[in-house]
Design a protein around this motif. Structure first.
Motif, PDB file in Angstrom:
ATOM      1  N   LEU A  97       0.817  -1.211   0.000  1.00  0.00           N
ATOM      2  CA  LEU A  97       0.000   0.000   0.000  1.00  0.00           C
ATOM      3  C   LEU A  97       0.855   1.267   0.000  1.00  0.00           C
ATOM      4  N   ILE A  98       2.097   1.157   0.419  1.00  0.00           N
ATOM      5  CA  ILE A  98       3.002   2.308   0.384  1.00  0.00           C
ATOM      6  C   ILE A  98       3.730   2.381  -0.960  1.00  0.00           C
ATOM      7  N   SER A  99       4.252   1.252  -1.422  1.00  0.00           N
ATOM      8  CA  SER A  99       5.129   1.255  -2.599  1.00  0.00           C
ATOM      9  C   SER A  99       4.377   1.521  -3.893  1.00  0.00           C
ATOM     10  N   VAL A 100       3.230   0.895  -4.069  1.00  0.00           N
ATOM     11  CA  VAL A 100       2.504   1.041  -5.336  1.00  0.00           C
ATOM     12  C   VAL A 100       2.003   2.473  -5.544  1.00  0.00           C
ATOM     13  N   PRO A 101       1.279   3.081  -4.586  1.00  0.00           N
ATOM     14  CA  PRO A 101       0.854   4.476  -4.814  1.00  0.00           C
ATOM     15  C   PRO A 101       2.022   5.446  -4.954  1.00  0.00           C
ATOM     16  N   ALA A 102       3.073   5.253  -4.150  1.00  0.00           N
ATOM     17  CA  ALA A 102       4.220   6.156  -4.242  1.00  0.00           C
ATOM     18  C   ALA A 102       4.891   6.057  -5.603  1.00  0.00           C
ATOM     19  N   THR A 103       4.919   4.877  -6.192  1.00  0.00           N
ATOM     20  CA  THR A 103       5.517   4.720  -7.518  1.00  0.00           C
ATOM     21  C   THR A 103       4.622   5.292  -8.605  1.00  0.00           C
ATOM     22  N   VAL A 104       3.330   4.969  -8.555  1.00  0.00           N
ATOM     23  CA  VAL A 104       2.404   5.436  -9.594  1.00  0.00           C
ATOM     24  C   VAL A 104       2.290   6.959  -9.579  1.00  0.00           C
ATOM     25  N   LEU A 105       2.162   7.546  -8.398  1.00  0.00           N
ATOM     26  CA  LEU A 105       2.013   8.998  -8.310  1.00  0.00           C
ATOM     27  C   LEU A 105       3.257   9.719  -8.817  1.00  0.00           C
ATOM     28  N   VAL A 106       4.423   9.217  -8.467  1.00  0.00           N
ATOM     29  CA  VAL A 106       5.663   9.856  -8.919  1.00  0.00           C
ATOM     30  C   VAL A 106       5.775   9.775 -10.435  1.00  0.00           C
ATOM     31  N   VAL A 107       5.487   8.616 -11.018  1.00  0.00           N
ATOM     32  CA  VAL A 107       5.605   8.458 -12.472  1.00  0.00           C
ATOM     33  C   VAL A 107       4.607   9.353 -13.192  1.00  0.00           C
ATOM     34  N   VAL A 108       3.357   9.390 -12.737  1.00  0.00           N
ATOM     35  CA  VAL A 108       2.330  10.179 -13.422  1.00  0.00           C
ATOM     36  C   VAL A 108       2.615  11.674 -13.307  1.00  0.00           C
ATOM     37  N   ILE A 109       2.872  12.145 -12.085  1.00  0.00           N
ATOM     38  CA  ILE A 109       3.105  13.581 -11.888  1.00  0.00           C
ATOM     39  C   ILE A 109       4.384  14.017 -12.583  1.00  0.00           C
ATOM     40  N   ALA A 110       5.433  13.207 -12.478  1.00  0.00           N
ATOM     41  CA  ALA A 110       6.699  13.569 -13.109  1.00  0.00           C
ATOM     42  C   ALA A 110       6.576  13.593 -14.625  1.00  0.00           C
ATOM     43  N   ALA A 111       5.828  12.656 -15.214  1.00  0.00           N
ATOM     44  CA  ALA A 111       5.660  12.650 -16.665  1.00  0.00           C
ATOM     45  C   ALA A 111       4.929  13.901 -17.140  1.00  0.00           C
ATOM     46  N   LEU A 112       3.892  14.299 -16.420  1.00  0.00           N
ATOM     47  CA  LEU A 112       3.167  15.513 -16.793  1.00  0.00           C
ATOM     48  C   LEU A 112       4.051  16.752 -16.672  1.00  0.00           C
ATOM     49  N   ALA A 113       4.769  16.848 -15.546  1.00  0.00           N
ATOM     50  CA  ALA A 113       5.634  18.004 -15.345  1.00  0.00           C
ATOM     51  C   ALA A 113       6.789  18.013 -16.334  1.00  0.00           C
ATOM     52  N   ALA A 114       7.340  16.856 -16.634  1.00  0.00           N
ATOM     53  CA  ALA A 114       8.469  16.784 -17.569  1.00  0.00           C
ATOM     54  C   ALA A 114       8.045  17.205 -18.971  1.00  0.00           C
ATOM     55  N   TYR A 115       6.866  16.810 -19.388  1.00  0.00           N
ATOM     56  CA  TYR A 115       6.381  17.228 -20.710  1.00  0.00           C
ATOM     57  C   TYR A 115       6.190  18.742 -20.756  1.00  0.00           C
ATOM     58  N   ALA A 116       5.656  19.297 -19.672  1.00  0.00           N
ATOM     59  CA  ALA A 116       5.478  20.754 -19.635  1.00  0.00           C
ATOM     60  C   ALA A 116       6.814  21.476 -19.696  1.00  0.00           C
ATOM     61  N   PHE A 117       7.798  21.013 -18.929  1.00  0.00           N
ATOM     62  CA  PHE A 117       9.109  21.650 -18.937  1.00  0.00           C
ATOM     63  C   PHE A 117       9.816  21.477 -20.283  1.00  0.00           C
ATOM     64  N   ALA A 118       9.546  20.380 -20.974  1.00  0.00           N
ATOM     65  CA  ALA A 118      10.263  20.102 -22.221  1.00  0.00           C
ATOM     66  C   ALA A 118       9.652  20.801 -23.429  1.00  0.00           C
ATOM     67  N   TRP A 119       8.313  20.875 -23.502  1.00  0.00           N
ATOM     68  CA  TRP A 119       7.696  21.281 -24.756  1.00  0.00           C
ATOM     69  C   TRP A 119       6.613  22.352 -24.617  1.00  0.00           C
ATOM     70  N   MET A 120       6.380  22.891 -23.465  1.00  0.00           N
ATOM     71  CA  MET A 120       5.361  23.925 -23.305  1.00  0.00           C
ATOM     72  C   MET A 120       6.011  25.206 -22.796  1.00  0.00           C
ATOM     73  N   ASP A 121       5.408  26.331 -23.125  1.00  0.00           N
ATOM     74  CA  ASP A 121       5.894  27.636 -22.688  1.00  0.00           C
ATOM     75  C   ASP A 121       4.962  28.188 -21.610  1.00  0.00           C
ATOM     76  N   PHE A 122       5.543  28.585 -20.496  1.00  0.00           N
ATOM     77  CA  PHE A 122       4.770  29.193 -19.414  1.00  0.00           C
ATOM     78  C   PHE A 122       5.714  30.088 -18.612  1.00  0.00           C
ATOM     79  N   PRO A 123       5.186  31.044 -17.847  1.00  0.00           N
ATOM     80  CA  PRO A 123       6.042  31.981 -17.099  1.00  0.00           C
ATOM     81  C   PRO A 123       6.950  31.260 -16.100  1.00  0.00           C
ATOM     82  N   PHE A 124       8.168  31.762 -15.986  1.00  0.00           N
ATOM     83  CA  PHE A 124       9.167  31.275 -15.020  1.00  0.00           C
ATOM     84  C   PHE A 124       9.504  29.793 -15.244  1.00  0.00           C
TER      85      PHE A 124
END
Length: 279
Positions: free
Chosen positions: A80-107
């Motif tokens: 119950l600790i390992s699975v949510p911690a892994t899934v949440l990190v992968v999902v949130i990091a993938a979304l943030a990484a795509y934004a940092f790599a290919w989207m334009d936003f302030p700062f």
């Protein structure tokens, strides 16, 4: 002559890899054989004696382990600790990484530099202030609190890793998808995620292994009802000393799950590399 040399060289490399594999598997095999022997047999001789006397091997220790409510409860806490911690990190990091790599936003650049700066912050520095914060929020001692801590400290490396991988994708590929009418979400789901599967699989492996084998964070942030398997095994050592008949099957159970997960994700990792090379 050259063919003979190449064949001899390949044979030497293969023999060396076999030796390395056997050395790597020896502790695992020893732990497994010890887990199949009684405490008296383990005290009388090393695990290798079971190779000459296979009759001493049985699954009685595992039956006793599965009947131990504390160990089984700790195992499910670990899941119950390992699975949510892994899934949440992968999902949130993938979304943030795509934004940092290919989207334009302030700062954008300062925020990414902040993420990179967080990589140098040791986990130990944040233990006390985060514990006080979780205590005020009512999360201290709970499974969600442990998961949240692992997610927070796993995200900087995850975002850094995926952003660098996503940024290496051909710009023309994304522009062609936009010209075909694809929105950012569709491009992310149908194009970026499949191509980025090798990096995502690697991240999932590292994050899962880190959380599954963690004891420091769980020892501080989890109470008795939320303890994972690592903390439970540590308490067994403290309470009963060298009770190998309990520790060996528990340690093997704690070890075999990450091994299975690693090989399962390795298959997806190879498939992702092949898919990315074709594209």
């Amino acid at each position: 002559m050259n063919a003979i040399r190449r064949g001899l060289g390949n044979s030497l490399v293969q023999a060396f890899l076999v030796v390395i594999g056997l050395v790597w598997l020896t502790p695992l095999a020893g732990l497994f054989l010890s887990s199949l022997r009684s405490a008296r047999e383990n005290a009388e001789g090393g695990w290798w004696t079971a190779l000459a006397s296979p009759g001493q091997l049985s699954f009685d220790n595992y039956s006793a382990l599965l009947g131990n409510s504390g160990m089984t409860h700790a195992f499910w806490n670990t899941v119950l600790i390992s699975v949510p911690a892994t899934v949440l990190v992968v999902v949130i990091a993938a979304l943030a990484a795509y934004a940092f790599a290919w989207m334009d936003f302030p700062f954008k650049e300062p925020l990414f530099l902040l993420v990179v700066a967080l990589l140098v912050v040791p986990v130990q520095i944040g233990l006390l202030p985060v514990a006080k914060l979780f205590g005020a929020l009512g999360l201290f001692g709970t499974i969600p609190g442990v998961v949240l801590f692992h997610v927070a400290y796993g995200l900087p490396f995850a975002v850094f890793l995926l952003r660098n991988y996503f940024a290496e994708m051909p710009k023309e590929m994304l522009e062609a998808a936009r010209m075909d009418g694809g929105g950012e979400w569709r491009i992310f789901v149908q194009l970026v995620l499949p191509v980025g599967r090798p990096a995502i699989a690697s991240l999932a492996i590292f994050q899962f292994l880190w959380v599954w084998n963690d004891m420091l964070v769980a020892l501080l942030f989890a109470d008795s009802s939320a303890q994972p398997l690592t903390v439970q095994l540590q308490s067994q050592i403290r309470q009963f000393g060298s009770n190998i008949d309990v520790l060996a099957p528990g340690a093997f159970l704690s070890l075999i799950v990450p091994v299975v997960v690693f090989f399962a994700f390795q298959r997806h990792f190879v498939q992702g590399v092949m898919a990315g090379s074709v594209k």
